[in-house]
Write a protein that holds these residues in place. Structure first.
Motif, PDB file in Angstrom:
ATOM      1  N   ASP A 191       1.959  10.709  -6.548  1.00 44.07           N
ATOM      2  CA  ASP A 191       1.633  11.451  -7.762  1.00 44.07           C
ATOM      3  C   ASP A 191       2.753  11.373  -8.793  1.00 44.07           C
ATOM      4  O   ASP A 191       2.799  12.168  -9.742  1.00 44.07           O
ATOM      5  CB  ASP A 191       1.320  12.908  -7.421  1.00 44.07           C
ATOM      6  N   GLY A 198      -6.241  24.802  -4.958  1.00 50.68           N
ATOM      7  CA  GLY A 198      -7.064  23.934  -4.114  1.00 50.68           C
ATOM      8  C   GLY A 198      -6.190  22.847  -3.532  1.00 50.68           C
ATOM      9  O   GLY A 198      -5.061  23.103  -3.142  1.00 50.68           O
ATOM     10  N   ARG A 199      -6.703  21.624  -3.502  1.00 48.71           N
ATOM     11  CA  ARG A 199      -5.871  20.503  -3.084  1.00 48.71           C
ATOM     12  C   ARG A 199      -4.859  20.204  -4.182  1.00 48.71           C
ATOM     13  O   ARG A 199      -5.162  20.302  -5.370  1.00 48.71           O
ATOM     14  CB  ARG A 199      -6.735  19.278  -2.775  1.00 48.71           C
ATOM     15  N   THR A 200      -3.654  19.822  -3.769  1.00 49.69           N
ATOM     16  CA  THR A 200      -2.558  19.700  -4.717  1.00 49.69           C
ATOM     17  C   THR A 200      -2.889  18.779  -5.879  1.00 49.69           C
ATOM     18  O   THR A 200      -2.714  19.134  -7.053  1.00 49.69           O
ATOM     19  CB  THR A 200      -1.290  19.204  -4.001  1.00 49.69           C
ATOM     20  N   ARG A 201      -3.368  17.575  -5.583  1.00 51.37           N
ATOM     21  CA  ARG A 201      -3.596  16.583  -6.640  1.00 51.37           C
ATOM     22  C   ARG A 201      -4.614  17.075  -7.658  1.00 51.37           C
ATOM     23  O   ARG A 201      -4.508  16.774  -8.852  1.00 51.37           O
ATOM     24  CB  ARG A 201      -4.050  15.257  -6.022  1.00 51.37           C
ATOM     25  N   GLU A 202      -5.596  17.842  -7.212  1.00 58.99           N
ATOM     26  CA  GLU A 202      -6.641  18.316  -8.118  1.00 58.99           C
ATOM     27  C   GLU A 202      -6.109  19.282  -9.168  1.00 58.99           C
ATOM     28  O   GLU A 202      -6.767  19.506 -10.188  1.00 58.99           O
ATOM     29  CB  GLU A 202      -7.754  18.984  -7.306  1.00 58.99           C
ATOM     30  N   GLY A 203      -4.933  19.842  -8.929  1.00 58.48           N
ATOM     31  CA  GLY A 203      -4.386  20.827  -9.860  1.00 58.48           C
ATOM     32  C   GLY A 203      -3.252  20.318 -10.723  1.00 58.48           C
ATOM     33  O   GLY A 203      -2.486  21.117 -11.270  1.00 58.48           O
TER      34      GLY A 203
END
Length: 272
Positions: A27, A247-252
């Protein structure tokens, strides 16, 4: 330009700890921080840093018995030897990991100990710990923490932390300014940043949304405005993302993509 470090104790918890380094690198994080490394060898962590091209920017010194509720030993009577031994262990890790900043936790003030004595023990231990850290080229950070998340913690306000630094007058002690804790305890973040950053005594900033400690753009803070102020104040150190993703880290990470675009704009504007 602002630079952000993923906090691997709170982010990417959908995978085991040693797998989080790769996710952070994927990321496009360049730095990482976490609470404690001591369940793993320094060599294991160093390998993950090297494999993923990451810089280790911060972790905490040994806090005492965390599972028993201890949150640092510095303000406690009769615990100096254990407190300093914990700093020595942290410095051993710091040397291997190339880490130059360690958070030195103050501790929970016992009910039968008055604040004046707690302050005396704290300053004595912080001063001695700083001398040890100086030998390794490490800066100690002290962090005010809000009393709702950590009831009874010795250090709670920015003013208190900066008064300690002024009293001890040691160049390798700085404040870890967590905007989440500061907003809960004091508010007025713009004025706090404008007051304390120019003095050079803030060595690390951390962010999270208020009140739920999710993504920094989730909640009552105008985080985009605060990032703009950090740029205006020419803040040069890392910003630790010490939040629990909703939520899931990447989604935020939409907030981070937006800030990276601003960084790219700064780069282009600075080109001759």
């Amino acid at each position: 330009m602002l630079k952000f470090a993923a906090n691997l104790s709170m982010m990417y918890t959908e995978v085991p700890f040693l797998e989080r380094f790769a996710l952070a690198a994927n990321d496009q994080f360049k730095g990482v921080e976490f609470l404690f490394p001591y369940e793993y060898s320094a060599a294991e962590i160093a390998r993950q840093l090297s494999l993923n091209g990451l810089e280790q920017v911060l972790f905490n010194a040994v806090p005492g018995n965390w599972d028993a509720g201890e949150r640092g030993l510095a303000c406690l009577p009769g615990r100096q030897a254990q407190c300093l031994a914990g700093v020595e262990k942290a410095l051993e890790y710091a040397v291997v990991l190339g880490n130059r900043r360690i958070h030195f936790m103050a501790g929970i003030v016992p009910d039968d100990l008055n604040q004046a004595l707690a302050h005396e023990y704290y300053c004595q231990n912080l001063s001695r710990a700083a001398a040890l850290a100086a030998q390794a080229g490490v800066t100690l950070l002290i962090e005010p923490i809000n009393p709702f998340d950590m009831p009874g913690y010795f250090l709670t306000t920015q003013q208190q932390a900066h008064q300690v630094i002024e009293l001890l007058n040691l160049s390798n002690i700085k404040v870890q300014m967590d905007l989440y804790h500061c907003q809960i305890v004091e508010g007025d973040l713009s004025r706090k940043l404008a007051t304390y950053l120019p003095g050079g005594r803030v060595g690390h900033v951390q962010i999270a949304g208020v009140p739920h400690r999710h993504e920094p753009d989730n909640g009552e803070l105008n985080i985009g405005y605060l990032f703009g102020l950090l740029r205006q104040l020419d803040y040069q150190h890392w910003i630790g993302c010490e939040y629990r993703p909703a939520g899931r880290t990447r989604e935020g990470l939409a907030w981070l993509e937006q800030e990276r675009r601003k960084n790219e704009g700064e780069k282009r504007a600075a080109m001759p």
